[in-house]
Design a protein around this motif. Structure first.
Motif, PDB file in Angstrom:
ATOM      1  N   THR A 146      -4.376   6.796 -10.947  1.00  0.00           N
ATOM      2  CA  THR A 146      -3.352   6.822 -11.988  1.00  0.00           C
ATOM      3  C   THR A 146      -3.143   8.238 -12.491  1.00  0.00           C
ATOM      4  OG1 THR A 146      -3.923   4.574 -12.683  1.00  0.00           O
ATOM      5  CG2 THR A 146      -2.756   5.930 -14.289  1.00  0.00           C
ATOM      6  N   VAL A 147      -1.880   8.573 -12.724  1.00  0.00           N
ATOM      7  CA  VAL A 147      -1.520   9.828 -13.376  1.00  0.00           C
ATOM      8  C   VAL A 147      -0.807   9.473 -14.673  1.00  0.00           C
ATOM      9  CG1 VAL A 147      -0.257  12.008 -13.225  1.00  0.00           C
ATOM     10  CG2 VAL A 147      -1.229  10.995 -11.150  1.00  0.00           C
ATOM     11  N   GLU A 148      -1.286  10.052 -15.762  1.00  0.00           N
ATOM     12  CA  GLU A 148      -0.626   9.882 -17.055  1.00  0.00           C
ATOM     13  C   GLU A 148       0.444  10.963 -17.196  1.00  0.00           C
ATOM     14  OE1 GLU A 148      -2.240   9.335 -21.481  1.00  0.00           O
ATOM     15  OE2 GLU A 148      -2.461  11.382 -20.735  1.00  0.00           O
ATOM     16  N   ILE A 167      -0.491   4.396  -9.692  1.00  0.00           N
ATOM     17  CA  ILE A 167       0.280   4.147 -10.913  1.00  0.00           C
ATOM     18  C   ILE A 167       0.621   5.479 -11.571  1.00  0.00           C
ATOM     19  CG2 ILE A 167       0.213   3.165 -13.251  1.00  0.00           C
ATOM     20  CD1 ILE A 167      -1.781   1.062 -12.172  1.00  0.00           C
ATOM     21  N   ILE A 168       1.873   5.597 -11.975  1.00  0.00           N
ATOM     22  CA  ILE A 168       2.314   6.670 -12.863  1.00  0.00           C
ATOM     23  C   ILE A 168       2.538   5.988 -14.204  1.00  0.00           C
ATOM     24  CG2 ILE A 168       4.087   8.401 -13.349  1.00  0.00           C
ATOM     25  CD1 ILE A 168       2.473   8.919 -10.730  1.00  0.00           C
ATOM     26  N   HIS A 191       0.817  -1.210   0.000  1.00  0.00           N
ATOM     27  CA  HIS A 191       0.000   0.000   0.000  1.00  0.00           C
ATOM     28  C   HIS A 191       0.852   1.263   0.000  1.00  0.00           C
ATOM     29  CE1 HIS A 191      -3.431  -2.562   0.377  1.00  0.00           C
ATOM     30  NE2 HIS A 191      -2.908  -3.124   1.441  1.00  0.00           N
ATOM     31  N   LYS A 192       2.157   1.100   0.131  1.00  0.00           N
ATOM     32  CA  LYS A 192       3.078   2.226   0.031  1.00  0.00           C
ATOM     33  C   LYS A 192       3.882   2.157  -1.263  1.00  0.00           C
ATOM     34  CE  LYS A 192       3.456   3.321   4.836  1.00  0.00           C
ATOM     35  NZ  LYS A 192       4.246   4.050   5.773  1.00  0.00           N
ATOM     36  N   THR A 193       3.543   1.215  -2.106  1.00  0.00           N
ATOM     37  CA  THR A 193       4.235   1.042  -3.381  1.00  0.00           C
ATOM     38  C   THR A 193       3.437   1.704  -4.491  1.00  0.00           C
ATOM     39  OG1 THR A 193       5.199  -1.062  -2.674  1.00  0.00           O
ATOM     40  CG2 THR A 193       5.088  -0.668  -5.046  1.00  0.00           C
ATOM     41  N   ILE A 194       4.143   2.385  -5.371  1.00  0.00           N
ATOM     42  CA  ILE A 194       3.534   2.889  -6.598  1.00  0.00           C
ATOM     43  C   ILE A 194       4.286   2.277  -7.768  1.00  0.00           C
ATOM     44  CG2 ILE A 194       2.703   5.038  -5.560  1.00  0.00           C
ATOM     45  CD1 ILE A 194       5.049   6.478  -6.996  1.00  0.00           C
ATOM     46  N   TYR A 195       3.559   2.007  -8.823  1.00  0.00           N
ATOM     47  CA  TYR A 195       4.189   1.523 -10.046  1.00  0.00           C
ATOM     48  C   TYR A 195       4.422   2.715 -10.969  1.00  0.00           C
ATOM     49  CZ  TYR A 195       3.436  -3.534  -9.335  1.00  0.00           C
ATOM     50  OH  TYR A 195       3.477  -4.833  -8.896  1.00  0.00           O
ATOM     51  N   VAL A 196       5.607   2.775 -11.544  1.00  0.00           N
ATOM     52  CA  VAL A 196       5.932   3.736 -12.593  1.00  0.00           C
ATOM     53  C   VAL A 196       6.130   2.909 -13.853  1.00  0.00           C
ATOM     54  CG1 VAL A 196       7.516   5.523 -13.392  1.00  0.00           C
ATOM     55  CG2 VAL A 196       7.031   5.288 -10.929  1.00  0.00           C
TER      56      VAL A 196
END
Length: 163
Positions: free
Chosen positions: A102-104, A77-78, A6-11
């Motif tokens: 998500t951010v594009e 997600i980025i 829950h502290k991980t983001i995918y790029v």
């Protein structure tokens, strides 16, 4: 990978982004994918997040990464889907299906380029879209995502707090 998903983001970076630094530097600059990944890891750390960076030239692999993000419960997600932004209904549908913030991101200003780049399927599945800031767009995207998910600046690692 982080112990707490829950502290991980995918790029996620799409096709041809592995060529950053050498591909059309007048459009994309001289920074490499390694530079982008370093920037993302450093920025995420400021918010107590862990950035897991991936790049693929294959649409299905990117879709699989989006699905995996849901299974692992990542916080956000980025996405710089590159040219797939303009063509991939599959990525759009995957993002809509997982309901992960998500951010594009686009390094160049897609609206100031060829007309076929003006439409983005993936932007419609993101809560925000950033373009034209070079690789700093990734920093802006992570900062915006952190605000969206309620991550706060870690003052121990925030270089602005040390000034």
């Amino acid at each position: 990978m982080a112990d707490d998903p829950h502290k991980t983001i995918y790029v996620l970076n799409g096709p041809n982004l592995n060529l950053l630094g050498t591909r059309e530097p007048e459009t994309y600059g001289h920074a490499t994918l390694a530079d982008v990944e370093r920037l993302c890891v450093e920025t995420a750390t400021r918010f107590g997040l862990v950035a897991e960076c991936r790049q693929s030239n294959h649409e299905g692999v990117l879709v699989d990464c989006v699905h995996e993000a849901r299974v692992k419960g990542v916080a956000g997600i980025i996405l710089n889907a590159g040219a797939y932004s303009h063509t991939s209904i599959a990525l759009h549908d995957a993002l809509m299906g997982v309901k992960i913030p998500t951010v594009e991101v686009h390094i160049s200003n897609i609206h100031a380029r060829e007309s076929f780049r003006h439409h983005s399927f993936t932007a419609k599945a993101a809560f925000a879209s950033i373009c034209g800031f070079g690789i700093d767009g990734y920093r802006l995207a992570i900062t915006g995502l952190a605000a969206k998910i309620g991550a706060t600046t870690d003052t121990k690692t925030d270089i602005t707090a040390q000034a």
